[in-house]
Design a protein around this motif. Structure first.
Motif, PDB file in Angstrom:
ATOM      1  N   LEU A 223       0.828  -1.211   0.000  1.00 29.73           N
ATOM      2  CA  LEU A 223       0.000   0.000   0.000  1.00 29.73           C
ATOM      3  C   LEU A 223       0.859   1.256   0.000  1.00 29.73           C
ATOM      4  N   GLN A 224       1.983   1.212   0.695  1.00 29.03           N
ATOM      5  CA  GLN A 224       2.893   2.352   0.685  1.00 29.03           C
ATOM      6  C   GLN A 224       3.416   2.623  -0.724  1.00 29.03           C
ATOM      7  N   LYS A 225       3.654   1.558  -1.480  1.00 28.82           N
ATOM      8  CA  LYS A 225       4.142   1.708  -2.856  1.00 28.82           C
ATOM      9  C   LYS A 225       3.082   2.322  -3.765  1.00 28.82           C
TER      10      LYS A 225
ATOM     11  N   GLU B 150      -2.822   9.934  -0.941  1.00 28.34           N
ATOM     12  CA  GLU B 150      -4.205   9.695  -1.347  1.00 28.34           C
ATOM     13  C   GLU B 150      -4.587   8.251  -1.048  1.00 28.34           C
ATOM     14  N   ASP B 151      -5.776   8.093  -0.442  1.00 28.66           N
ATOM     15  CA  ASP B 151      -6.255   6.759  -0.112  1.00 28.66           C
ATOM     16  C   ASP B 151      -7.120   6.220  -1.237  1.00 28.66           C
ATOM     17  N   PHE B 152      -6.934   4.965  -1.554  1.00 30.82           N
ATOM     18  CA  PHE B 152      -7.717   4.308  -2.597  1.00 30.82           C
ATOM     19  C   PHE B 152      -8.476   3.126  -1.988  1.00 30.82           C
ATOM     20  N   PRO B 153      -9.619   2.786  -2.543  1.00 27.89           N
ATOM     21  CA  PRO B 153     -10.278   1.542  -2.146  1.00 27.89           C
ATOM     22  C   PRO B 153      -9.356   0.363  -2.439  1.00 27.89           C
ATOM     23  N   VAL B 154      -9.533  -0.709  -1.701  1.00 27.12           N
ATOM     24  CA  VAL B 154      -8.663  -1.879  -1.848  1.00 27.12           C
ATOM     25  C   VAL B 154      -9.516  -3.127  -2.051  1.00 27.12           C
TER      26      VAL B 154
END
Length: 363
Positions: free
Chosen positions: A86-88, A94-98
């Motif tokens: 997730l860091q990459k 910015e946060d994205f859905p996963v």
């Protein structure tokens, strides 16, 4: 769902991740962590040791697989890998859905732990947990068929009809890529007991990718390879890092035969082709004619030369009731789970299955 979603397909051997909408994952990392000794704890205990990714070249005997045979054995290791991924992918904070793919062997406690890590430790805004075999089905563009997935830890067979899993016809075989790897390793480096050396691990990887294949007939292939004069075929030799050459035995080159003749390698049966036939026969008779023309091969082991042809031949000749068997195989079938998840991330039909951070907190 949204314009961009981070897709994480965490298998027993590798983790594949990237943004939805792409034709392939942007990041593929081995599913390996290591516990490096530190000044505070130079001993073997894992407490307070440094957790790292991959194999530590200075301590090559400290690595392990946090997921084995599709089951999570080390949640600390899994969380560490997810955090790195997730860091990459997160850009400018910015946060994205996963979307995270799940093995069919998951337990309710596994799902609960996944939600806890994603929402509490990694602070994702929304999450979708998706079945791996179902994702492979969608990657093929089909809704009805038999998914045959052979990866590092498991070989799985599952029929689907109109996108729905047909219970209880699925088959799970606990022999896969890691067993083939172990066979080649032990036959090449017979001095067991000590820690593995990096050149040994690299050697086995290279031999699997460059030298191994699935024969169409094991006896004929053995006779042919054994009849070749020593050194006459460059495919039978492999050069080690120190410059010395190793001549491969016929069975080392034909090791992927394990999937079709497991008893020859002291592996539990049935063969992968027999598992497909058993799985189809376990379905309702009226559905079987709709399933057999769409056998969908995916997973890294299906990339061995000769695999698809051998599977098709055995499905057609070993059971005359299925003469119209057809094996579907895409060029990127080793990442089919990730590709299917990339498609599903944008389907409105899955909108109700997403969970937001707010919904998780309320529950």
């Amino acid at each position: 769902m949204t314009e961009r979603t981070i897709i994480i397909d965490h298998g027993s051997g590798f983790l594949k991740s990237g943004f939805s909408g792409w034709n392939e994952p942007q990041l593929i990392v081995p599913n390996i962590v290591n516990y490096r000794p530190c000044r505070e704890n130079p001993g073997p205990s894992s407490a307070r040791r440094r957790l790292g990714l991959g194999i530590d070249i200075f301590h090559p005997d400290t690595f392990s697989y946090p997921i084995q045979r599709g089951r999570v054995l080390n949640w600390e290791g899994v969380e560490h890998i997810w955090s790195f991924v997730l860091q990459k992918h997160r850009q400018d904070h910015e946060d994205f859905p996963v979307l995270v793919t799940e093995t069919p062997l998951r337990e309710p406690a596994d799902r609960k732990k996944t939600l806890e890590i994603m929402f509490e430790a990694l602070d994702v805004p929304s999450l979708l947990l998706a079945d791996q075999l179902e994702m492979s089905l969608y990657a093929s563009g089909l809704l009805t068929g038999v998914v045959v997935d052979s990866g590092y830890g498991l070989t799985r067979v599952q029929p689907f009809h109109l996108g729905r899993r047909l219970w209880p016809s699925g088959k799970t075989l606990e022999f896969a890529g890691q067993d083939l790897y172990a066979y080649i390793f032990k036959s090449l480096f017979k001095e067991g007991g000590g820690p593995h050396k990096l050149f040994q691990l690299d050697t086995v990887d290279a031999i699997q990718m460059r030298k191994c294949y699935v024969p169409q007939n094991l006896a004929e292939a053995l006779d042919f390879l054994q009849s070749l004069p020593s050194g006459s075929d460059e495919n039978n030799t492999y050069q080690l890092p120190d410059g010395t050459s190793v001549e491969l035995t016929p069975m080392q080159r034909l090791a992927p035969e394990m999937f079709f003749s497991p008893q020859v390698f002291d592996q539990p049966g049935p063969s992968i082709s027999q598992a497909v036939l058993d799985s189809i026969n376990a379905c309702e008779a009226s559905l079987q004619p709709q399933l057999i023309p769409y056998v969908i091969a995916c997973g890294g082991n299906t990339l061995y030369p000769g695999f698809i042809k051998r599977l098709h031949r055995e499905l057609v000749t070993d059971d005359s009731s299925f003469p119209k068997a057809s094996v579907w195989s895409g060029g990127r079938r080793n990442v089919s789970v990730w590709l299917g998840a990339s498609i599903v991330a944008h389907l409105s039909t899955y909108k109700s299955e997403w969970m937001t951070k707010e919904e998780y907190d309320e529950r």
